[in-house]
Design a protein around this motif. Structure first.
Motif, PDB file in Angstrom:
ATOM      1  N   ASP A 144       0.833  -1.203   0.000  1.00  0.00           N
ATOM      2  CA  ASP A 144       0.000   0.000   0.000  1.00  0.00           C
ATOM      3  C   ASP A 144       0.867   1.252   0.000  1.00  0.00           C
ATOM      4  O   ASP A 144       0.748   2.117  -0.880  1.00  0.00           O
ATOM      5  CB  ASP A 144      -0.911  -0.053   1.234  1.00  0.00           C
ATOM      6  N   PHE A 145       1.767   1.368   0.963  1.00  0.00           N
ATOM      7  CA  PHE A 145       2.519   2.604   1.104  1.00  0.00           C
ATOM      8  C   PHE A 145       3.606   2.772   0.046  1.00  0.00           C
ATOM      9  O   PHE A 145       3.874   3.898  -0.395  1.00  0.00           O
ATOM     10  CB  PHE A 145       3.107   2.707   2.515  1.00  0.00           C
ATOM     11  N   CYS A 155       3.384   1.820  -3.006  1.00  0.00           N
ATOM     12  CA  CYS A 155       2.676   2.273  -4.208  1.00  0.00           C
ATOM     13  C   CYS A 155       2.130   3.681  -4.031  1.00  0.00           C
ATOM     14  O   CYS A 155       2.250   4.524  -4.928  1.00  0.00           O
ATOM     15  CB  CYS A 155       1.526   1.314  -4.540  1.00  0.00           C
ATOM     16  N   TRP A 156       1.537   3.958  -2.867  1.00  0.00           N
ATOM     17  CA  TRP A 156       0.888   5.251  -2.674  1.00  0.00           C
ATOM     18  C   TRP A 156       1.891   6.400  -2.673  1.00  0.00           C
ATOM     19  O   TRP A 156       1.658   7.442  -3.283  1.00  0.00           O
ATOM     20  CB  TRP A 156       0.096   5.252  -1.370  1.00  0.00           C
ATOM     21  N   HIS A 157       3.021   6.216  -2.021  1.00  0.00           N
ATOM     22  CA  HIS A 157       4.020   7.284  -1.987  1.00  0.00           C
ATOM     23  C   HIS A 157       4.588   7.543  -3.385  1.00  0.00           C
ATOM     24  O   HIS A 157       4.887   8.681  -3.727  1.00  0.00           O
ATOM     25  CB  HIS A 157       5.133   6.934  -0.993  1.00  0.00           C
ATOM     26  N   GLY A 214      -6.305   5.849  -4.158  1.00  0.00           N
ATOM     27  CA  GLY A 214      -6.104   4.917  -3.055  1.00  0.00           C
ATOM     28  C   GLY A 214      -7.400   4.590  -2.338  1.00  0.00           C
ATOM     29  O   GLY A 214      -7.594   3.477  -1.859  1.00  0.00           O
ATOM     30  N   GLN A 260     -10.285   1.688  -2.478  1.00  0.00           N
ATOM     31  CA  GLN A 260     -10.317   0.475  -1.652  1.00  0.00           C
ATOM     32  C   GLN A 260     -11.734   0.109  -1.229  1.00  0.00           C
ATOM     33  O   GLN A 260     -12.060  -1.069  -1.095  1.00  0.00           O
ATOM     34  CB  GLN A 260      -9.424   0.636  -0.428  1.00  0.00           C
ATOM     35  N   TYR A 265       0.019   3.122 -10.033  1.00  0.00           N
ATOM     36  CA  TYR A 265       0.417   2.972  -8.629  1.00  0.00           C
ATOM     37  C   TYR A 265      -0.748   3.325  -7.701  1.00  0.00           C
ATOM     38  O   TYR A 265      -0.948   2.681  -6.662  1.00  0.00           O
ATOM     39  CB  TYR A 265       1.614   3.879  -8.309  1.00  0.00           C
ATOM     40  N   THR A 317      -2.512   0.916  -5.076  1.00  0.00           N
ATOM     41  CA  THR A 317      -2.669   1.311  -3.677  1.00  0.00           C
ATOM     42  C   THR A 317      -4.027   0.902  -3.145  1.00  0.00           C
ATOM     43  O   THR A 317      -4.148   0.356  -2.038  1.00  0.00           O
ATOM     44  CB  THR A 317      -2.504   2.839  -3.533  1.00  0.00           C
ATOM     45  N   TYR A 347      -4.601  -1.603  -0.173  1.00  0.00           N
ATOM     46  CA  TYR A 347      -5.300  -1.017   0.965  1.00  0.00           C
ATOM     47  C   TYR A 347      -6.499  -1.879   1.358  1.00  0.00           C
ATOM     48  O   TYR A 347      -6.736  -2.156   2.544  1.00  0.00           O
ATOM     49  CB  TYR A 347      -5.736   0.398   0.592  1.00  0.00           C
TER      50      TYR A 347
END
Length: 289
Positions: free
Chosen positions: A70-71, A73-75, A90, A93, A145, A149, A153
């Protein structure tokens, strides 16, 4: 509802802190988890429950795997497409969890599920479609990405539900997951040849705020608030996060917007909200629970 709304406001700044830190996606994910995890361990110690952490560490690995994805990809999505769009993607989810409920658990989707899916996907298309070719490869990767996420998530939320049901201790469970995720994100940054240096006070303050305020404080407020409100109201209040993240992107970073993009964001958020109303699976419904 006050703590739930306050938690949503606090975590809406997470993507802002990732952007202002000026460091790599993997390094920001590592420091977020590290500072957040250390803060949670301190809370456990203050409550005299530090021993509980040792008992939940082995069982938390699956949830930590999904949170790491999750993180990471999210960042990356934040740095590629900006805080607002990355956060909105994100938050798909909610729709992915509804899809999981239908496909894996055999729940009957109903009209609301179909409407949520159409609105969410249509909104995403209006938001990213016109920019897909103009934004180039970096933008396209950022969108992918962001979608990934949402998938990670959703898997994290489901695995966290099962873990908390087994352990009966939300704080210890989240602390264990956060520490595992910090180690995994640190390893990813090391393997990728990234730097762990926080070059200036802006980076330090951004990462400390991200870990202590957003990762620890924001999610503890949300966890406390979720127990006291209806699921439908909780879904609506939590939409403050992507809405405010999109607003911060415009105000702080001068993100250009147009009516088509704003319409897409509104449609996607409506779809996400409707998706959040789909009954989410309880821990006992999950495979292996």
């Amino acid at each position: 509802m006050g703590s739930l709304a306050l938690g949503a406001v606090v975590i809406s700044f997470a993507a802002v802190f990732v952007t202002t830190a000026g460091i790599s996606a993997d390094a920001s994910a590592f420091y977020r988890m590290l500072f957040g995890g250390v803060t949670m361990v301190g809370l456990l110690a203050a409550k005299g429950r530090l021993g509980t952490l040792k008992t939940v560490l082995p069982a938390s690995l699956t949830a930590a795997f999904f949170l790491t994805g999750d993180f990471l990809c999210w960042h990356r999505a934040i740095l590629a497409v900006g805080p607002g769009l990355a956060t909105m993607l994100g938050n798909l989810q909610a729709v992915f969890i509804a899809v999981f409920s239908v496909i894996i658990l055999g729940e009957r989707p109903g009209i609301r599920f179909g409407g949520a899916l159409i609105l969410a996907l249509g909104g995403v298309y209006l938001t990213v479609g016109p920019q897909w070719d103009l934004g180039g490869e970096a933008f396209q990767k950022g969108v992918l990405y962001g979608v990934a996420t949402g998938l990670f998530y959703a898997a994290y939320i489901l695995s966290l539900k099962r873990l908390v049901a087994r352990t009966g201790d939300a704080l210890a469970s989240v602390a264990a997951i956060t520490l595992w995720t910090a180690a995994a994100c640190g390893a990813a940054n090391l393997i990728g040849g990234g730097s762990f240096a926080l070059p200036d006070m802006a980076a330090w303050s951004s990462m400390l705020s991200l870990g202590i305020l957003c990762q620890c404080g924001g999610w503890l407020l949300i966890s406390r608030g979720l127990d006291s409100v209806r699921a439908s109201l909780a879904g609506l209040v939590l939409l403050l996060q992507p809405v405010l993240s999109f607003l911060w992107d415009i105000l702080f970073f001068g993100k250009p917007v147009n009516p088509v993009e704003l319409s897409g964001v509104a449609l996607a958020l409506c779809g996400i909200y409707l998706g959040s109303l789909q009954r989410q699976p309880k821990a006992r419904d999950l495979p292996g629970a």
